[in-house]
Design a protein around this motif. Structure first.
Motif, PDB file in Angstrom:
ATOM      1  N   CYS A 348       0.842  -1.597  -0.114  1.00  0.00           N
ATOM      2  CA  CYS A 348      -0.298  -0.271   0.035  1.00  0.00           C
ATOM      3  C   CYS A 348       0.807   1.262  -0.305  1.00  0.00           C
ATOM      4  O   CYS A 348       0.290   1.996   0.388  1.00  0.00           O
ATOM      5  CB  CYS A 348      -0.895   0.052   1.324  1.00  0.00           C
ATOM      6  N   THR A 349       2.221   1.284  -0.310  1.00  0.00           N
ATOM      7  CA  THR A 349       2.991   2.798  -0.430  1.00  0.00           C
ATOM      8  C   THR A 349       4.111   3.297  -0.812  1.00  0.00           C
ATOM      9  O   THR A 349       4.342   3.301  -0.699  1.00  0.00           O
ATOM     10  CB  THR A 349       4.112   1.738   1.522  1.00  0.00           C
ATOM     11  N   ALA A 350       3.930   2.660  -2.610  1.00  0.00           N
ATOM     12  CA  ALA A 350       3.688   2.818  -3.562  1.00  0.00           C
ATOM     13  C   ALA A 350       3.031   3.052  -4.526  1.00  0.00           C
ATOM     14  O   ALA A 350       3.132   2.866  -5.873  1.00  0.00           O
ATOM     15  CB  ALA A 350       5.202   1.427  -3.821  1.00  0.00           C
ATOM     16  N   PRO A 351       2.126   3.650  -4.450  1.00  0.00           N
ATOM     17  CA  PRO A 351       1.096   3.450  -4.956  1.00  0.00           C
ATOM     18  C   PRO A 351       1.530   4.279  -7.157  1.00  0.00           C
ATOM     19  O   PRO A 351       0.686   4.100  -7.602  1.00  0.00           O
ATOM     20  CB  PRO A 351      -0.477   4.583  -5.139  1.00  0.00           C
ATOM     21  N   LEU A 352       2.418   5.458  -6.828  1.00  0.00           N
ATOM     22  CA  LEU A 352       2.737   5.886  -8.374  1.00  0.00           C
ATOM     23  C   LEU A 352       3.497   4.951  -9.034  1.00  0.00           C
ATOM     24  O   LEU A 352       3.423   5.232 -10.062  1.00  0.00           O
ATOM     25  CB  LEU A 352       3.858   6.471  -7.913  1.00  0.00           C
ATOM     26  N   ARG A 353       4.098   3.560  -8.286  1.00  0.00           N
ATOM     27  CA  ARG A 353       5.229   2.776  -9.277  1.00  0.00           C
ATOM     28  C   ARG A 353       4.538   1.484  -9.327  1.00  0.00           C
ATOM     29  O   ARG A 353       4.465   0.767 -10.491  1.00  0.00           O
ATOM     30  CB  ARG A 353       6.095   2.633  -8.382  1.00  0.00           C
ATOM     31  N   ARG A 354       3.249   1.071  -8.536  1.00  0.00           N
ATOM     32  CA  ARG A 354       2.339  -0.209  -8.428  1.00  0.00           C
ATOM     33  C   ARG A 354       1.041  -0.292  -8.508  1.00  0.00           C
ATOM     34  O   ARG A 354       0.568   0.574  -7.164  1.00  0.00           O
ATOM     35  CB  ARG A 354       2.851  -0.956  -6.871  1.00  0.00           C
ATOM     36  N   LEU A 355       0.429  -0.994  -9.740  1.00  0.00           N
ATOM     37  CA  LEU A 355      -1.444  -0.573  -9.589  1.00  0.00           C
ATOM     38  C   LEU A 355      -2.187  -1.134  -7.786  1.00  0.00           C
ATOM     39  O   LEU A 355      -3.168  -0.140  -7.294  1.00  0.00           O
ATOM     40  CB  LEU A 355      -2.244  -0.861 -10.417  1.00  0.00           C
ATOM     41  N   VAL A 356      -1.811  -2.123  -8.079  1.00  0.00           N
ATOM     42  CA  VAL A 356      -2.767  -2.362  -6.329  1.00  0.00           C
ATOM     43  C   VAL A 356      -2.483  -1.665  -5.250  1.00  0.00           C
ATOM     44  O   VAL A 356      -3.476  -1.873  -4.520  1.00  0.00           O
ATOM     45  CB  VAL A 356      -1.883  -3.797  -6.273  1.00  0.00           C
ATOM     46  N   ASP A 357      -1.894  -0.925  -5.353  1.00  0.00           N
ATOM     47  CA  ASP A 357      -1.254   0.163  -3.137  1.00  0.00           C
ATOM     48  C   ASP A 357      -2.482   0.808  -3.848  1.00  0.00           C
ATOM     49  O   ASP A 357      -2.716   1.579  -2.483  1.00  0.00           O
ATOM     50  CB  ASP A 357      -0.074   0.722  -3.771  1.00  0.00           C
ATOM     51  N   ARG A 358      -2.968   1.623  -4.645  1.00  0.00           N
ATOM     52  CA  ARG A 358      -4.522   2.644  -5.140  1.00  0.00           C
ATOM     53  C   ARG A 358      -5.190   1.611  -4.367  1.00  0.00           C
ATOM     54  O   ARG A 358      -5.794   2.117  -3.706  1.00  0.00           O
ATOM     55  CB  ARG A 358      -4.377   2.880  -6.309  1.00  0.00           C
TER      56      ARG A 358
END
Length: 479
Positions: A348-358
């Protein structure tokens, strides 16, 4: 001893550029953003959804690799009585990406940022990922603000997450943060990273979790070209990772309690895999008593010692079963725990780089507010594990291809030369075939013998037999 500088000749540089261009053309690697996605990003950058809570008075800082501009996380650490308070701001991508719109569709096609030696293929247009949505210093940006209170032993005792406007005050890199910590010149918010990080590491040991401290192979730009290099993680990177792990575990706890979410899972290693590791340990002359757990053994190893480094590389095979598991209605997936974290966990801590985190962040914000997650978030959960698996497969293929190409380009003119190496892997059914790791240049490649078993974990003189950038191929033989 300093490593000898490696320079690429013009011919090698041309071959390297051509081979890297071929990687960018691999099936599934996204090309330029569609015009409608770029237009939507520009519109969102000018008018994002702003939160009601203003936390711009908190002096957040970021710690990232040098030159990074896609900054997902900013932190502020403080003392709280006999414990600590962790404020962790995560870029609020949902404030910019409209569900079902052009940006959303393109993000689902890309899944995660892909990294190349000469740039990146981002998940979101740079106007967002390196601009308006990034937690850049001096810029007010919407974020999901996690507040995690810890007791004196570093255990989480209270968690909250809500939308807030934040502003980072300082952008640090890992080396600079480590220097400040080592020289006792760090101000308290940074100095506490070491204190909290060490407490969290101790709790990781207590619960049976493990973080593999394996030197990473990277591609560095040098003299207008690229060379492979090894990089041992700094302690500050491990402490920073503990803050992210803490947040991922706290988010998983919220999801489990609410009955809806998506977890990052890893099954316990099967007996056969552990038995194979025990055989590797024996071959490497690493003592592994039966009463000593795998986690305890790994923590006792020194990655600077060749036999230990070889074994740690073997240990990474136990992480290959990691995936994502979505759930609704309160029925948890099986397994629900990430075996290496030894706890429920989510990304959950890298939403700019990984879709699932959003999506993970959205579920948690709703649950803490006592609300149901928005329909657009829950509707996407079922498909996310498959999407993320495909994205990870593509990212791993790109990363490996880039490293292989650079290795082959560096060695292209040295076929027939001999090098000192360490045997880091041997095939069980073909003991004369395996993998060697060179110290100079920093290359990890295949070795093919002539029938004699390779000495796992031992130093070996090897001869380069093939180096082809166009095929991303490097092969050695025993000298």
């Amino acid at each position: 001893m300093p490593r000898r500088p490696l320079h690429l000749t013009g011919a090698v540089e041309a071959a390297l550029r051509a081979a890297l261009h071929e990687v960018r053309a691999m099936p599934g690697v996204p090309g330029p953003f569609p015009a409608e996605a770029l237009a939507a990003a520009e519109d969102a950058a000018r008018a994002p959804r702003l939160p009601a809570l203003d936390a711009t008075d908190v002096p957040f800082l970021t710690i990232d690799p040098p030159g990074s501009t896609d900054l997902d996380q900013a932190m502020h650490l403080a003392r709280r009585g006999h414990g600590y308070r962790v404020l962790y701001a995560i870029a609020d991508v949902a404030a910019f990406v409209a569900p079902g719109g052009a940006l959303d569709a393109e993000a689902h096609r890309r899944v995660q940022t892909l990294y190349f030696p000469d740039g990146r293929v981002p998940l979101h247009p740079p106007s967002l990922s390196e601009g308006a949505a990034s937690l850049l210093p001096g810029q007010a940006a919407p974020a999901l603000l996690w507040r995690i209170d810890l007791d004196g032993d570093g255990r989480a005792v209270a968690t909250d997450v809500r939308r807030a406007l934040v502003r980072s005050r300082a952008r640090l890199d890992y080396a600079g943060a480590q220097r400040a910590l080592d020289t006792d010149t760090a101000e308290e918010p940074l100095a506490l990273l070491r204190d909290i990080g060490r407490l969290r590491e101790a709790l990781e040991v207590e619960r049976g979790g493990i973080s593999l401290n394996v030197p990473e192979q990277e591609i560095h730009e040098r003299g207008g070209g690229f060379v492979p290099a090894y990089r041992a993680p700094l302690p500050a990177e491990g402490w920073n990772a503990q803050i992210s792990l803490l947040t991922g575990m706290s988010a998983a706890d919220i999801m489990v309690a609410s009955g809806t979410g998506i977890l990052r899972t890893l099954p316990t290693a099967p007996d056969g895999a552990v038995s194979r590791l025990r055989r590797s340990a024996a071959a490497l002359r690493i003592e592994w008593p039966h009463h000593v757990s795998y986690a305890a053994l790994v923590r006792s190893l020194d990655p600077g010692e060749p036999r230990h480094a070889a074994f740690l590389q073997e240990c990474t095979t136990l992480l290959r079963g990691a995936g994502y598991s979505a759930f609704t209605g309160g029925e948890l997936p099986s397994p629900s725990v990430h075996a290496a974290v030894a706890h429920e966990y989510t990304h959950c801590t890298a939403p700019l780089r990984r879709l699932v985190d959003r999506y993970a962040g959205e579920v948690c914000v709703a649950a803490v507010a006592g609300q149901d997650p928005p329909e657009w978030a829950t509707a996407a959960l079922a498909a996310l594990p498959r999407e993320m698996a495909e994205g990870a497969r593509r990212a791993n293929a790109v990363e490996r291809a880039c490293v292989d190409i650079v290795e082959a380009a560096v060695l292209r003119d040295r076929v027939g030369d001999e090098f000192d190496a360490v045997v880091v892997d041997v095939k069980e059914k073909e003991p004369d075939v395996g993998t060697v790791q060179l110290a100079d240049p920093a290359v990890v490649a295949r070795i093919e013998g002539d029938g004699a078993p390779l000495p796992l974990g031992e130093r070996l003189r090897v001869r380069l037999t093939r180096a082809e950038p166009s095929g991303a191929t490097v092969v050695f033989a025993p000298a």
